[in-house]
Design an enzyme around this catalytic site. Sequence first.
Site, PDB file in Angstrom:
ATOM      1  N   ASP A 137      35.739  46.538  37.401  1.00  0.00           N
ATOM      2  CA  ASP A 137      35.781  47.401  38.581  1.00  0.00           C
ATOM      3  C   ASP A 137      34.379  47.882  38.954  1.00  0.00           C
ATOM      4  O   ASP A 137      33.397  47.579  38.269  1.00  0.00           O
ATOM      5  CB  ASP A 137      36.732  48.579  38.339  1.00  0.00           C
ATOM      6  CG  ASP A 137      36.502  49.211  36.978  1.00  0.00           C
ATOM      7  OD1 ASP A 137      35.337  49.539  36.686  1.00  0.00           O
ATOM      8  OD2 ASP A 137      37.475  49.343  36.193  1.00  0.00           O
TER       9      ASP A 137
ATOM     10  N   ASP B 161      35.136  46.478  32.753  1.00  0.00           N
ATOM     11  CA  ASP B 161      36.247  47.378  33.078  1.00  0.00           C
ATOM     12  C   ASP B 161      35.888  48.802  32.656  1.00  0.00           C
ATOM     13  O   ASP B 161      35.523  49.024  31.505  1.00  0.00           O
ATOM     14  CB  ASP B 161      37.498  46.885  32.340  1.00  0.00           C
ATOM     15  CG  ASP B 161      38.687  47.812  32.521  1.00  0.00           C
ATOM     16  OD1 ASP B 161      38.702  48.564  33.522  1.00  0.00           O
ATOM     17  OD2 ASP B 161      39.593  47.775  31.669  1.00  0.00           O
TER      18      ASP B 161
ATOM     19  N   ASN C 199      38.034  51.623  33.266  1.00  0.00           N
ATOM     20  CA  ASN C 199      39.153  52.551  33.090  1.00  0.00           C
ATOM     21  C   ASN C 199      40.300  52.000  32.235  1.00  0.00           C
ATOM     22  O   ASN C 199      41.418  52.509  32.268  1.00  0.00           O
ATOM     23  CB  ASN C 199      39.687  53.000  34.458  1.00  0.00           C
ATOM     24  CG  ASN C 199      40.252  51.833  35.252  1.00  0.00           C
ATOM     25  OD1 ASN C 199      40.042  50.673  34.873  1.00  0.00           O
ATOM     26  ND2 ASN C 199      40.959  52.115  36.319  1.00  0.00           N
TER      27      ASN C 199
ATOM     28  N   ASP D 265      31.348  33.449  53.308  1.00  0.00           N
ATOM     29  CA  ASP D 265      32.301  32.496  52.758  1.00  0.00           C
ATOM     30  C   ASP D 265      32.656  31.404  53.784  1.00  0.00           C
ATOM     31  O   ASP D 265      32.926  31.724  54.947  1.00  0.00           O
ATOM     32  CB  ASP D 265      33.569  33.282  52.378  1.00  0.00           C
ATOM     33  CG  ASP D 265      34.550  32.471  51.581  1.00  0.00           C
ATOM     34  OD1 ASP D 265      34.181  32.034  50.480  1.00  0.00           O
ATOM     35  OD2 ASP D 265      35.690  32.276  52.052  1.00  0.00           O
TER      36      ASP D 265
ATOM     37  N   GLU E 298      27.804  29.886  53.031  1.00  0.00           N
ATOM     38  CA  GLU E 298      28.429  28.735  52.414  1.00  0.00           C
ATOM     39  C   GLU E 298      28.830  27.897  53.617  1.00  0.00           C
ATOM     40  O   GLU E 298      29.749  28.261  54.353  1.00  0.00           O
ATOM     41  CB  GLU E 298      29.638  29.179  51.597  1.00  0.00           C
ATOM     42  CG  GLU E 298      30.191  28.089  50.714  1.00  0.00           C
ATOM     43  CD  GLU E 298      31.530  28.477  50.094  1.00  0.00           C
ATOM     44  OE1 GLU E 298      31.844  27.945  49.037  1.00  0.00           O
ATOM     45  OE2 GLU E 298      32.270  29.277  50.674  1.00  0.00           O
TER      46      GLU E 298
ATOM     47  N   HIS F 115      31.217  31.125  40.905  1.00  0.00           N
ATOM     48  CA  HIS F 115      32.618  31.355  40.523  1.00  0.00           C
ATOM     49  C   HIS F 115      33.525  30.200  40.929  1.00  0.00           C
ATOM     50  O   HIS F 115      34.723  30.274  40.719  1.00  0.00           O
ATOM     51  CB  HIS F 115      33.107  32.635  41.195  1.00  0.00           C
ATOM     52  CG  HIS F 115      33.103  32.513  42.690  1.00  0.00           C
ATOM     53  ND1 HIS F 115      31.941  32.336  43.410  1.00  0.00           N
ATOM     54  CD2 HIS F 115      34.102  32.489  43.598  1.00  0.00           C
ATOM     55  CE1 HIS F 115      32.246  32.223  44.689  1.00  0.00           C
ATOM     56  NE2 HIS F 115      33.547  32.309  44.839  1.00  0.00           N
ATOM     57  N   ASP F 116      32.967  29.170  41.539  1.00  0.00           N
ATOM     58  CA  ASP F 116      33.785  28.059  42.022  1.00  0.00           C
ATOM     59  C   ASP F 116      33.625  26.789  41.211  1.00  0.00           C
ATOM     60  O   ASP F 116      34.172  25.746  41.579  1.00  0.00           O
ATOM     61  CB  ASP F 116      33.432  27.739  43.481  1.00  0.00           C
ATOM     62  CG  ASP F 116      34.008  28.776  44.440  1.00  0.00           C
ATOM     63  OD1 ASP F 116      35.025  29.414  44.091  1.00  0.00           O
ATOM     64  OD2 ASP F 116      33.431  28.945  45.526  1.00  0.00           O
TER      65      ASP F 116
ATOM     66  N   ASP G 147      30.375  40.010  50.123  1.00  0.00           N
ATOM     67  CA  ASP G 147      30.959  38.720  50.466  1.00  0.00           C
ATOM     68  C   ASP G 147      31.750  38.897  51.755  1.00  0.00           C
ATOM     69  O   ASP G 147      32.670  39.707  51.799  1.00  0.00           O
ATOM     70  CB  ASP G 147      31.889  38.287  49.322  1.00  0.00           C
ATOM     71  CG  ASP G 147      31.912  36.796  49.111  1.00  0.00           C
ATOM     72  OD1 ASP G 147      32.090  36.077  50.119  1.00  0.00           O
ATOM     73  OD2 ASP G 147      31.770  36.345  47.956  1.00  0.00           O
TER      74      ASP G 147
ATOM     75  N   ASP H 276      42.170  49.287  32.259  1.00  0.00           N
ATOM     76  CA  ASP H 276      43.359  48.570  32.739  1.00  0.00           C
ATOM     77  C   ASP H 276      43.206  47.048  32.591  1.00  0.00           C
ATOM     78  O   ASP H 276      44.047  46.284  33.045  1.00  0.00           O
ATOM     79  CB  ASP H 276      43.697  48.953  34.195  1.00  0.00           C
ATOM     80  CG  ASP H 276      42.610  48.551  35.174  1.00  0.00           C
ATOM     81  OD1 ASP H 276      41.553  48.026  34.731  1.00  0.00           O
ATOM     82  OD2 ASP H 276      42.790  48.767  36.385  1.00  0.00           O
TER      83      ASP H 276
HETATM   84  C1  GLC Z   1      34.879  29.861  49.048  1.00  0.00           C
HETATM   85  C2  GLC Z   1      34.929  30.776  47.854  1.00  0.00           C
HETATM   86  C3  GLC Z   1      36.121  30.411  47.032  1.00  0.00           C
HETATM   87  C4  GLC Z   1      37.347  30.624  47.867  1.00  0.00           C
HETATM   88  C5  GLC Z   1      37.277  29.859  49.193  1.00  0.00           C
HETATM   89  C6  GLC Z   1      38.300  30.346  50.171  1.00  0.00           C
HETATM   90  O1  GLC Z   1      34.676  28.547  48.716  1.00  0.00           O
HETATM   91  O2  GLC Z   1      33.726  30.718  47.145  1.00  0.00           O
HETATM   92  O3  GLC Z   1      36.181  31.118  45.842  1.00  0.00           O
HETATM   93  O4  GLC Z   1      38.481  30.211  47.171  1.00  0.00           O
HETATM   94  O5  GLC Z   1      36.029  30.022  49.811  1.00  0.00           O
HETATM   95  O6  GLC Z   1      37.974  31.619  50.649  1.00  0.00           O
HETATM   96 CA    CA Z   2      39.504  48.591  35.694  1.00  0.00          CA
END
Ligand code: GLC
Ligand code: CA
Length: 530
Positions: free
Chosen positions: A31, A23, A25, A197, A238, A309-310, A100, A27
Amino acid sequence: MRKEFSACYDLVVYQIYPKSFKDSNGDGIGDLLGVLSKLDYIKDLGANAIWLCPIFKSPQCDNGYDVSDYRAIDPMYGSMADFDRLLAAAHEKGIKVILDLVANHTSSEHEWFRQARSSRENPYHDYYYWAEEPLTDWRAEFGGSAWEYNEPTGEYYLHSFAVGQPDVNWTNPKVREEYKAIVDFWVAKGVDGFRCDVLDHISKDFEKGLDRNGPHLHEYIRELFGRDHLQDIYTVGEAETTEESILATCGEDRRELKSVFQFSHLAVGRKGRYTPVPHKMDEVKKILTDWQDFTAKHDLLYILLTDNHDRPWFNSRMGNDGALRYESATNIATMVYLLKGIPFLYEGQEIGCANSLFSDISAFDDVECLGYYKEQKGVLSEEKLLEEINFGSRDNTRRPFAWDASPTHGFTDASAPWLPYATRSDEINLASDLASEKSVWRYYRDLLALRREHVSIRRGSFKQVKKWKKDCFIYVREYEGEKILVVCNFERTQKITGLPEGRLLLSNVRRDGANGVYAPYECAVYDLTK
Ligand code: GLC
Ligand code: CA
């Protein structure tokens, strides 16, 4: 090797979850200027590309995977000027930028959908899927029916994910033109690639009950990415990962995608998302080996990854995140990142991050685990539910990056971040890792340096050694006379003999006098070049 892959084999991609990286700034939300301030950090580690999870304007029902304007930066992350600065600075440092692309659905707040839902006659109506009665009995990924009623038109619309993520109708040529223009907009700015995605969802077959991988999938992908001016753009999808489907998407002359993620090894050790099952790292080894062989046979790019992240942290499920956290994290890195393919690292992996243990659902934000919580509340006890969510929630890897051990972990100046820090952040953070004799970060740095220094690791062939020996993974990488031996022992102490002699290049523990005995999670890399 295919000509267009040559540059890809030198990539090392660092995935950034912008909300949780840094971060700038105060908040409490990461970012773009935060990312900018950490480019040297990424470079020092040894990555040469970043993939930014969605940074576009979005109501954030799924942390940006619900885009309401594909050509605008969400104000929470900064401005377009900030993005331009970040892109320029990254390029100056030799770091590529991958965005993405969320093409299966928009946000329900996107202008297209606002128009589309207003009346059946609206010119945007056809940008989405509508039906007077649900056409299928599909369940949405994040809970409930995949069909949602829309009062003004008296119809249902399809949303494969959250209610706020209506699926876009790719059978409409206008929609395809829109996405081509979006890709071109970012390419004109100078971005280097796209992570696409859930791309296999863009073609469906309602009659056959297919919510993905429909009959026009490959035609649509080619229409989007097959265009001449995009041939140097890196793409990773993906998408469906059957061998057949990967060949159809990434095979030579397909002009679709350069690569597709394989996730099958990440499903080991769990049933569905929330239930752990007994497992062996040998299962992972088998899957990785099969893909190495398959991609070599067909000259395809393979993506090397354990985290994103999933999913909760791979090391917490498959390795040891307790007393041997350093050994296990570095062992896993060695096993995966010295294979043939493109390394993708996820922020926090390089300091050996681990899953959290929260005792209250209020510590979670992810639409998916909250949907599950809602569905199961009353069915399972609160305690059991939390146990499952702690194990499987995507929030495990989405928590703010802990740069140091201070109360705000160097992530923000705000008193509280947007999502609580991981419960072990006082122990697992960059500063503590670097201060430790056993630094996961330094090991990653050395490992990535090894990749850079040895062409055999980047481009060489792969061959498994001692294939049937259990609880270890041993392989050789070879390219024009250069030969590297990788030995990764898994969780038990064992003697591994009969290996060719070589010069030790890297190991996660001191190897002297080991006499063929490998400690739990010990690994070593040898140069066998004559
Ligand atoms: C992909 C992304 C995931 C998202 C899903 C719907 O699997 O990696 O984070 O929730 O698509 O867009
Ligand atoms: Ca921020």
